[in-house]
Design a protein around this motif. Structure first.
Motif, PDB file in Angstrom:
ATOM      1  N   GLU A  12     -22.507 -39.042  33.714  1.00 29.94           N
ATOM      2  CA  GLU A  12     -22.410 -37.923  32.666  1.00 29.94           C
ATOM      3  C   GLU A  12     -20.808 -37.563  32.505  1.00 29.94           C
ATOM      4  O   GLU A  12     -20.520 -36.990  31.532  1.00 29.94           O
ATOM      5  N   GLU A  18     -20.492 -35.782  26.568  1.00 22.39           N
ATOM      6  CA  GLU A  18     -20.812 -34.230  26.179  1.00 22.39           C
ATOM      7  C   GLU A  18     -20.900 -34.108  24.562  1.00 22.39           C
ATOM      8  O   GLU A  18     -21.990 -33.332  24.156  1.00 22.39           O
ATOM      9  N   ARG A  21     -24.658 -35.314  24.062  1.00 26.83           N
ATOM     10  CA  ARG A  21     -25.660 -34.172  24.205  1.00 26.83           C
ATOM     11  C   ARG A  21     -25.506 -33.144  23.359  1.00 26.83           C
ATOM     12  O   ARG A  21     -26.811 -32.777  22.804  1.00 26.83           O
ATOM     13  N   ALA A  22     -24.435 -32.708  22.770  1.00 28.96           N
ATOM     14  CA  ALA A  22     -24.701 -31.929  21.590  1.00 28.96           C
ATOM     15  C   ALA A  22     -25.166 -32.417  20.439  1.00 28.96           C
ATOM     16  O   ALA A  22     -25.528 -31.393  19.768  1.00 28.96           O
ATOM     17  N   ALA A  57     -18.424 -30.704  17.997  1.00 29.98           N
ATOM     18  CA  ALA A  57     -18.553 -31.103  19.252  1.00 29.98           C
ATOM     19  C   ALA A  57     -17.176 -31.980  19.730  1.00 29.98           C
ATOM     20  O   ALA A  57     -16.583 -31.687  20.693  1.00 29.98           O
ATOM     21  N   ALA A  61     -14.764 -30.819  22.717  1.00 31.17           N
ATOM     22  CA  ALA A  61     -15.055 -31.602  23.986  1.00 31.17           C
ATOM     23  C   ALA A  61     -13.806 -31.605  24.892  1.00 31.17           C
ATOM     24  O   ALA A  61     -12.636 -31.709  24.368  1.00 31.17           O
ATOM     25  N   TYR A  62     -13.890 -31.392  26.132  1.00 26.71           N
ATOM     26  CA  TYR A  62     -12.982 -31.320  27.074  1.00 26.71           C
ATOM     27  C   TYR A  62     -11.897 -32.692  27.296  1.00 26.71           C
ATOM     28  O   TYR A  62     -10.851 -32.672  27.573  1.00 26.71           O
ATOM     29  N   ASP A  63     -12.727 -33.948  26.658  1.00 26.77           N
ATOM     30  CA  ASP A  63     -11.865 -35.103  26.862  1.00 26.77           C
ATOM     31  C   ASP A  63     -11.337 -35.792  25.853  1.00 26.77           C
ATOM     32  O   ASP A  63     -11.065 -36.529  25.734  1.00 26.77           O
ATOM     33  N   ASP A 119     -26.657 -39.014  28.813  1.00 31.40           N
ATOM     34  CA  ASP A 119     -26.523 -39.234  30.026  1.00 31.40           C
ATOM     35  C   ASP A 119     -25.472 -40.321  30.494  1.00 31.40           C
ATOM     36  O   ASP A 119     -25.572 -40.481  31.806  1.00 31.40           O
TER      37      ASP A 119
END
Length: 228
Positions: A12, A18, A21-22, A57, A61-63, A119
């Motif tokens: 993940e 991420e 998943r969203a 998203a 997203a953190y990335d 995933d």
């Protein structure tokens, strides 16, 4: 003779998971543009799903540092995103063997396709020989999760549908047997869902992904062309 492999990497922490998943009702394909310095840009091709959900998203997203839309055709949209983290920083807390990850970059292999799933990544790659494939698969078996979906020799023909998951095979078979694809239709989506024991929305997503896979294997060798 080389090998062609299709496999899933269950991790993940991989880039853009991420986002998958969203927006689980969309299909996300990732291409890495390595001609942009130390951090390759992400070229993300999205088919289906809500444009608003995808773009929200991407923004959250953190990335992803920033992103832009570079084209659209039908329900397919293409985005270019600049990563906020290096691969080492992104995966450092999840992988014990970062040196091994760097070694994979020099392996005799070409990753032809990356699909981002909730995933991890689903990939198709070409490997020069069994040793090159073993090096790749062993790394991910040690550090995350690895599931081989298909392994053939370069040049071997394969019947359409080999890229489908077991659940997609089952959904297509049940829908066909019940008459969901008949004209006129003899079964509703809800009837197929009841037979499979899942929700109608899950059946819809599963059938759409299966149909997309079959189209890619039989009709389209590339993604839909996008305007300049």
């Amino acid at each position: 003779m080389g090998l062609v492999a299709e496999f899933e990497i269950d991790c993940e922490a991989l880039p853009l998971v991420e986002i998958a998943r969203a927006a689980s009702d969309a299909t996300l394909r990732l291409d890495l543009q390595f001609n942009h310095g130390k951090r390759p840009l992400f070229l993300v091709t999205v088919t289906g799903g809500s444009q608003t959900a995808i773009e929200d998203a991407l923004s959250d997203a953190y990335d992803v540092a920033d992103w832009t839309v570079i084209g659209a055709a039908g329900d397919t949209r293409r985005y270019q995103a600049r990563p906020a983290l290096s691969f080492e920083a992104q995966l450092g807390d999840s992988l014990d063997d970062l040196a091994g990850l760097e070694t994979l970059a020099t392996a005799d292999a070409i990753i032809e396709r990356i699909e981002v799933v909730p995933d991890g990544w689903r990939q198709t790659g070409w490997f020069a020989d069994r040793d090159a494939f073993t090096q790749f698969s062993s790394f991910w078996q040690r550090n995350a999760g690895f599931r081989l979906l298909r392994l053939t020799r370069d040049g071997e023909s394969e019947p359409p549908g080999e890229g489908l998951t077991d659940r997609q095979h089952e959904a297509l078979r049940i829908a066909y047997e019940l008459g969901y694809f008949d004209i006129p239709r003899r079964a509703s989506l809800e009837a197929v869902a009841a037979e499979l024991g899942i929700t109608a929305s899950s059946v819809s997503e599963r059938l759409r992904r299966a149909q997309t896979q079959l189209i890619q294997e039989t009709v389209a060798t590339t993604w839909p062309p996008l305007p300049d």
